[in-house]
Write an enzyme that holds these catalytic residues in place. Structure first.
Site, PDB file in Angstrom:
ATOM      1  N   PRO A   1      15.569  -7.799   0.008  1.00  0.00           N
ATOM      2  CA  PRO A   1      15.375  -7.693   1.666  1.00  0.00           C
ATOM      3  C   PRO A   1      13.895  -7.436   2.077  1.00  0.00           C
ATOM      4  O   PRO A   1      13.081  -6.967   1.326  1.00  0.00           O
ATOM      5  CB  PRO A   1      16.157  -6.332   1.863  1.00  0.00           C
ATOM      6  CG  PRO A   1      16.849  -6.264   0.602  1.00  0.00           C
ATOM      7  CD  PRO A   1      16.297  -6.700  -0.199  1.00  0.00           C
TER       8      PRO A   1
ATOM      9  N   PHE B   1       0.739  -1.200  -0.141  1.00  0.00           N
ATOM     10  CA  PHE B   1       0.095   0.112   0.054  1.00  0.00           C
ATOM     11  C   PHE B   1       0.810   1.446   0.084  1.00  0.00           C
ATOM     12  O   PHE B   1       1.802   1.600   0.786  1.00  0.00           O
ATOM     13  CB  PHE B   1      -1.135   0.034   1.097  1.00  0.00           C
ATOM     14  CG  PHE B   1      -1.879   0.978   1.064  1.00  0.00           C
ATOM     15  CD1 PHE B   1      -3.399   0.715   0.885  1.00  0.00           C
ATOM     16  CD2 PHE B   1      -1.562   2.359   1.629  1.00  0.00           C
ATOM     17  CE1 PHE B   1      -4.254   1.803   0.771  1.00  0.00           C
ATOM     18  CE2 PHE B   1      -2.598   3.348   1.329  1.00  0.00           C
ATOM     19  CZ  PHE B   1      -3.972   3.080   1.142  1.00  0.00           C
TER      20      PHE B   1
ATOM     21  N   TYR C   1       7.423   2.283  -6.135  1.00  0.00           N
ATOM     22  CA  TYR C   1       8.409   1.643  -5.596  1.00  0.00           C
ATOM     23  C   TYR C   1       8.362   0.117  -5.932  1.00  0.00           C
ATOM     24  O   TYR C   1       9.480  -0.696  -6.197  1.00  0.00           O
ATOM     25  CB  TYR C   1       8.659   1.772  -4.070  1.00  0.00           C
ATOM     26  CG  TYR C   1       9.684   1.155  -3.389  1.00  0.00           C
ATOM     27  CD1 TYR C   1      10.899   1.870  -2.843  1.00  0.00           C
ATOM     28  CD2 TYR C   1       9.843   0.015  -2.808  1.00  0.00           C
ATOM     29  CE1 TYR C   1      11.823   1.331  -2.161  1.00  0.00           C
ATOM     30  CE2 TYR C   1      10.646  -0.532  -1.942  1.00  0.00           C
ATOM     31  CZ  TYR C   1      11.964   0.077  -1.690  1.00  0.00           C
ATOM     32  OH  TYR C   1      12.859  -0.584  -0.927  1.00  0.00           O
TER      33      TYR C   1
ATOM     34  N   LYS D   1      11.009  -2.082  -8.065  1.00  0.00           N
ATOM     35  CA  LYS D   1      11.714  -3.217  -7.562  1.00  0.00           C
ATOM     36  C   LYS D   1      11.301  -4.328  -8.066  1.00  0.00           C
ATOM     37  O   LYS D   1      12.289  -5.402  -8.489  1.00  0.00           O
ATOM     38  CB  LYS D   1      11.426  -3.141  -5.951  1.00  0.00           C
ATOM     39  CG  LYS D   1      11.957  -2.025  -5.208  1.00  0.00           C
ATOM     40  CD  LYS D   1      13.353  -2.093  -5.358  1.00  0.00           C
ATOM     41  CE  LYS D   1      14.175  -1.217  -4.275  1.00  0.00           C
ATOM     42  NZ  LYS D   1      15.694  -1.244  -4.213  1.00  0.00           N
TER      43      LYS D   1
END
Ligand code: CAA
Length: 248
Positions: free
Chosen positions: A184, A149, A154, A158
């Protein structure tokens, strides 16, 4: 060949700092590349890495600026030699729901988190293939696998990092160069500390291991993938997320 040259983008950041230390500990000559404007953090970084002496040095870099990338790679090539290990760890967040996101918040995240990886890989890949050895490790994120959310920008960048990783891995597989990504989970870094506390606590409660990851735990995985002996791992995405997201 432990004294290989490693370049870490976002090298003074939450993950980047530990990655530089891990690579230096195993004998690599490390260039920590990051924004020159972060002067306070640069000073702090220098004192954190003092024990490593000449093994880690700071160089200014804006991964979104192709000229900045080109001049750094040229300088390192002339002063130190071929970059054998590239860790793309530079990244930013501009979290907000899509309904509120403006074009700059989208563009900045895509330019830095994904475009920066193109810019740097494009410049180092010829040197790596020419010498028949290279290790590229791209820092992706669990949120590129699950979506999050407030992170359409991003998560898209990614997820794109891993697509890029697989494609480049195929292109250079026969030349001794491996290309992998690490995803990660939520780690104890300034980026995660910036998430509102109530949301962060909810996220931590849903991590099976029950805590945030330590940057050193990501750095160990980088060290593993960057090793000369890791030549049969390529195009992989290694999750390091405390069990937050599991897939096969
Ligand atoms: N799930 C579902 N609904 C949510 C929500 C969530 N996680 N968060 C907010 N909402 C709801 C709100 O309650 C609100 O509902 P109403 O309209 O009914 O009131 C609506 O969605 C809109 O909320 P906001 O106006 O607060 O949304 P916003 O545009 O201001 O964005 C946010 C909120 C800043 C994104 C906030 O939710 C947030 O910070 N979320 C965490 C994002 C996150 O995890 N980022 C990771 C950063 S660390 C990192 O990225 C490193 C890594 O790789 C892991």
């Amino acid at each position: 060949m432990n004294d290989r040259i490693a370049l870490v983008t976002g090298g003074i950041g939450g993950l980047g700092t530990e990655i530089c230390k891990e690579l230096a500990r195993s004998g690599r000559r490390v260039v920590a590349a990051d924004l020159a404007a972060r002067s306070e953090r640069i000073e702090q970084f220098r004192s954190e890495i003092a024990e490593f002496g000449e093994a880690i040095r700071f160089e200014p870099l804006d991964v979104a600026d192709r000229e900045s990338c080109a001049s750094l790679v040229k300088r390192v090539g002339e002063q130190q030699g071929t970059i054998s290990i590239l860790v793309n760890s530079a990244g930013i967040t501009r979290d907000t729901s899509l309904r509120k996101m403006d074009g700059a918040q989208w563009d900045d995240v895509l330019r830095i988190n994904l475009g920066g990886i193109f810019n740097m890989c494009r410049l180092v890949v010829d040197g790596m293939t020419a010498q028949g050895f290279g290790r590229i490790v791209n820092i992706s994120s669990v949120n590129g696998q699950t979506g999050q959310f407030g992170q359409t920008n991003y998560s898209a960048a990614k997820a794109g990092v891993h697509g890029f990783t697989m494609a480049l891995a195929r292109e250079v597989a026969r030349k001794g160069v491996t290309v992998n990504s690490i995803s990660p989970g939520y780690c104890d870094t300034p980026m995660v500390r910036a998430v509102p506390e109530d949301i962060r606590n909810q996220i931590i409660a849903s991590i099976p291991v029950g805590r945030l990851g330590q940057p050193s735990e990501i750095a160990r995985t980088v060290g593993f993938l960057a090793d000369d002996a890791a030549g049969y791992i390529t195009g992989a995405n290694i999750p390091v997320n405390g069990g937050y997201f599991m897939s096969f």
